[in-house]
Enzyme design. Sequence first.
Site, short mmCIF file in Angstrom:
data_model
loop_
_atom_site.label_atom_id
_atom_site.label_comp_id
_atom_site.label_asym_id
_atom_site.label_seq_id
_atom_site.Cartn_x
_atom_site.Cartn_y
_atom_site.Cartn_z
N HIS A 312 0.85 -1.19 0.00
CA HIS A 312 0.00 0.00 0.00
C HIS A 312 0.88 1.23 0.00
O HIS A 312 1.94 1.22 0.62
CB HIS A 312 -0.92 0.01 1.24
CG HIS A 312 -2.07 0.92 1.07
ND1 HIS A 312 -2.00 2.26 1.37
CD2 HIS A 312 -3.32 0.70 0.58
CE1 HIS A 312 -3.17 2.82 1.09
NE2 HIS A 312 -3.99 1.90 0.59
N ASP A 370 -7.96 -5.60 0.07
CA ASP A 370 -8.47 -6.40 -1.03
C ASP A 370 -8.07 -7.86 -0.96
O ASP A 370 -8.53 -8.68 -1.74
CB ASP A 370 -8.01 -5.81 -2.36
CG ASP A 370 -8.69 -4.49 -2.62
OD1 ASP A 370 -9.87 -4.39 -2.29
OD2 ASP A 370 -8.04 -3.57 -3.12
#
Length: 436
Positions: A312, A370
């Site tokens: 991320h 996700d």
Amino acid sequence: MQDDTPELVKYATLNIPGHDPIELPVLRGTMGPEVIDIRALGKQGYFTYDPGFVSTAACSSRITFIDGAKGILLYRGYPIDQLATKANYLKVCYLLLKGELPDKEQYTHFENEIKHHTLIHEQITSLFKAFRRDSHPMAIMCGIAGALSAFYHDNLDIYDPEHREKTAIRLIAKIPTLAAMAYKYSIGHPFIYPQNKLSYAANFLHMMFATPSEDYEVNPVIARAMDRIFILHADHEQNASTSSVRLAGSSGANPYACIAAGIASLWGPAHGGANEACLRMLEQIGTTDRIPEFIARAKDKNDPFRLSGFGHRVYKAYDPRAVVMRETCHEVLNELHIENHPILDVATELERIALSDEYFIERHLYPNVDFYSGIILNAIGIPTSMFTVIFALARTVGWIAHWTEMQEMPESRIGRPRQIYVGKTLRQVKGGRSRL
Ligand code: CMC
């Protein structure tokens, strides 16, 4: 300090050879790192260079706070795990839009408002018919979201707070209806009208899975999981799609057009498209013995393959949304009595191996939101191509909250980044006469 005005704490001095020292204010918000205010730099003949906005704050905001090093995510000050377990999605929508959790009366009013805007203009159904049946539902969502401005132009004065509020309600209410329609269209089933007696998440499941010929009972555990997925995706400060909404909105574009820009940006596999890409990757790996092959590919600089659902831009610790998502994943699989889930086995083992691998440890690459959401959606029976649509549905409130905040902030100006030009210098077309 007011909670919406950054505090001036000191000045930084920028020394550029051949130029007088430049004093730059250093600002502090209520939380997070100090920020050097470079707004006056352009007038001194300099721009800053920051592809990907790695070190740039594009605005000040009161909505969401992330501390990536500690794995903290707060909506309006409340920790995400508390909201996911103690609130519901509509309460979170109210919070993101208005800044406070609703009391009972405020909640009832807000819920009623949303429920009475779930229907869409009947003519919108004809728009769906213009799409090929095998269209990706995100392509449909980009088109239809923008087209909403052609149907709801009675409230498009972006300077009128009542118009802005009405549009926010309409978007939050209608996006699930449109998302479910995109799915029904792809499988050739009739569209299912919303049922306003159901909760927001249960209504979405109803529109996805009911048919006119059979009753459909919404499983409350699944509805709760869906609601939690919505909460976890509701906002994430200035990510690519939210920044796209803000940039589109900074020109004065109408909010439906801005949301269409957000949906388009979300579609990419590095952003919202990662949940679809992640499930496809887990399916492609197939069995745990093939994991080392994929880990090796992810580490190979000559191979563009990346582990979807890992890493991320902001989190350099475990994504706090992934923690809740993993718990929810187990709840859903238990409820559905799914004991042997090969994809979950691959996911669990992949996570274990990646978290102990030097490459991933050094780069602080942890599972993100996700990684587990796809497994839950897959178990619920949602087709993979709908995963990013569900992300868009949930993120609509975040987008519209940021769009509204931007309209309210006196500091807002049209977004207009600059560049370092590295192309050809001035030259002439043969026979041309330049005034330069
Ligand atoms: N697999 C393998 N290596 C990776 C991965 C990954 N998933 N992510 C980052 N790296 C490596 C990257 O190659 C680089 O290595 P090096 O320093 O040797 O060049 C290092 O880690 C730093 O990566 P970066 O590209 O500079 O990081 P970024 O902040 O630009 O990208 C990201 C962040 C999310 C786009 C990236 O981690 C990625 O592509 N992840 C996979 C896609 C994904 O899961 N996206 C969903 C994000 S969460 C949902 C959302 O908010 O949209």
